[in-house]
Design a protein around this motif. Structure first.
Motif, PDB file in Angstrom:
ATOM      1  N   VAL A 168       0.680  -1.269   0.003  1.00 51.24           N
ATOM      2  CA  VAL A 168      -0.112   0.056   0.083  1.00 51.24           C
ATOM      3  C   VAL A 168       0.987   1.246  -0.042  1.00 51.24           C
ATOM      4  O   VAL A 168       0.494   2.154  -0.922  1.00 51.24           O
ATOM      5  CB  VAL A 168      -1.027  -0.122   1.430  1.00 51.24           C
ATOM      6  CG1 VAL A 168      -1.525   1.462   1.387  1.00 51.24           C
ATOM      7  CG2 VAL A 168      -1.825  -1.091   1.059  1.00 51.24           C
TER       8      VAL A 168
ATOM      9  N   ALA B 172       2.423   2.019  -3.567  1.00 52.85           N
ATOM     10  CA  ALA B 172       1.634   2.609  -4.264  1.00 52.85           C
ATOM     11  C   ALA B 172       1.436   4.121  -4.127  1.00 52.85           C
ATOM     12  O   ALA B 172       1.107   4.753  -5.019  1.00 52.85           O
ATOM     13  CB  ALA B 172       0.191   1.843  -4.293  1.00 52.85           C
TER      14      ALA B 172
ATOM     15  N   ALA C  23      -3.865   2.300  -4.660  1.00 52.09           N
ATOM     16  CA  ALA C  23      -3.067   1.523  -3.563  1.00 52.09           C
ATOM     17  C   ALA C  23      -3.820   0.264  -3.581  1.00 52.09           C
ATOM     18  O   ALA C  23      -3.664  -0.733  -3.145  1.00 52.09           O
ATOM     19  CB  ALA C  23      -3.085   2.188  -2.365  1.00 52.09           C
TER      20      ALA C  23
END
Length: 253
Positions: free
Chosen positions: A80, A83, A106
């Motif tokens: 996450v 991203a 994400a």
């Protein structure tokens, strides 16, 4: 000679003071701009399963908490945050809705990673992001998914939570990156001023200290570092079972 040097330096300081932050500086001189002066860390839980991760940049702070704990949880948080950093939300638009798209990016990255992992169904994470937008009227944009929390501490006023938890007590996440349901991040924006403080905490901090005590501690230290020390002392006394991450950022101009 000494008197001349002192007079020259005083003259330079007078010019700098008179022009101020918004004055016309000579070409090539650095210009002061709003930034986040941040400290933070993760107080490791006693069950020994890493789940939290965070990134701090000049105008961006992002925190993720892998919901499953253990290796899948830490992997989810890392995916996450990777991203988010790649999306560069501090440079990709200035609307709160633009952070919605960052969270969705994400989310898609985590769903893609889940298809490649044997334990893919366990790749679920929370996400809290703040972005400082400079300009004539600086403001802070935020996006929130999960059971962490973002707080805004206006200088001289009581801290105010900007987000609500996406879970009921210790129950499962109602919203989380990687879940098959629609994401629906909570996004918004607030005006900020010099001396304001923003705090991001994961649910490990919330469960260990509670909202009331956290609000008291957010303004207990004169600096982010002093505040963090106080919070670490109380986390040590509470001895949380899960990771507890706290990021404290003061707005500086």
């Amino acid at each position: 000679m000494t008197l001349f040097v002192i007079s020259f330096l005083i003259g330079c300081l007078s010019v700098m003071t008179g022009r101020g932050k918004r004055g016309q500086w000579p070409a090539g001189m650095p210009v002061t701009r709003p930034r986040l002066v941040a400290v933070g860390g993760t107080y490791e839980g006693t069950h020994g399963r890493a789940s939290d991760a965070y990134v701090v940049q000049e105008r961006l702070v992002a925190v993720a908490d892998g919901a499953a704990g253990a290796e899948p949880g830490h992997t989810a948080a890392a995916v996450v945050l990777g991203a988010v950093v790649a999306a560069r939300p501090q440079r990709a638009g200035t609307r709160p809705e633009d952070l919605d798209e960052c969270a969705q990016t994400a989310h898609r990255a985590l769903r893609t990673a889940a298809l490649r992992e044997p334990a893919g169904r366990d790749l679920v994470s929370t996400l809290d992001v703040i972005v400082l937008d400079p300009g004539e009227s600086p403001r802070l944009r935020f996006a929130h998914v999960g059971n962490g929390a973002i707080w805004h501490c206006v200088k001289g006023a009581a801290p105010v939570p900007l987000t609500t938890a996406h879970s009921f007590g210790d129950g499962p996440l109602l919203r989380g990156l990687g879940l098959p349901s629609e994401l629906n991040p909570e996004v918004g924006a607030v005006s900020i001023h010099p001396g304001d403080r923003v705090v991001i905490v994961t649910d490990g901090v919330v469960r260990a200290l509670g909202p009331q005590r956290m609000a008291e501690l957010f303004t207990a230290g004169s600096s982010p570092a002093a505040c963090l020390d106080r919070m670490y002392d109380e986390l040590a006394a509470a001895d949380p079972k899960e990771d507890a991450t706290v990021i404290i950022a003061d707005v500086a101009f």
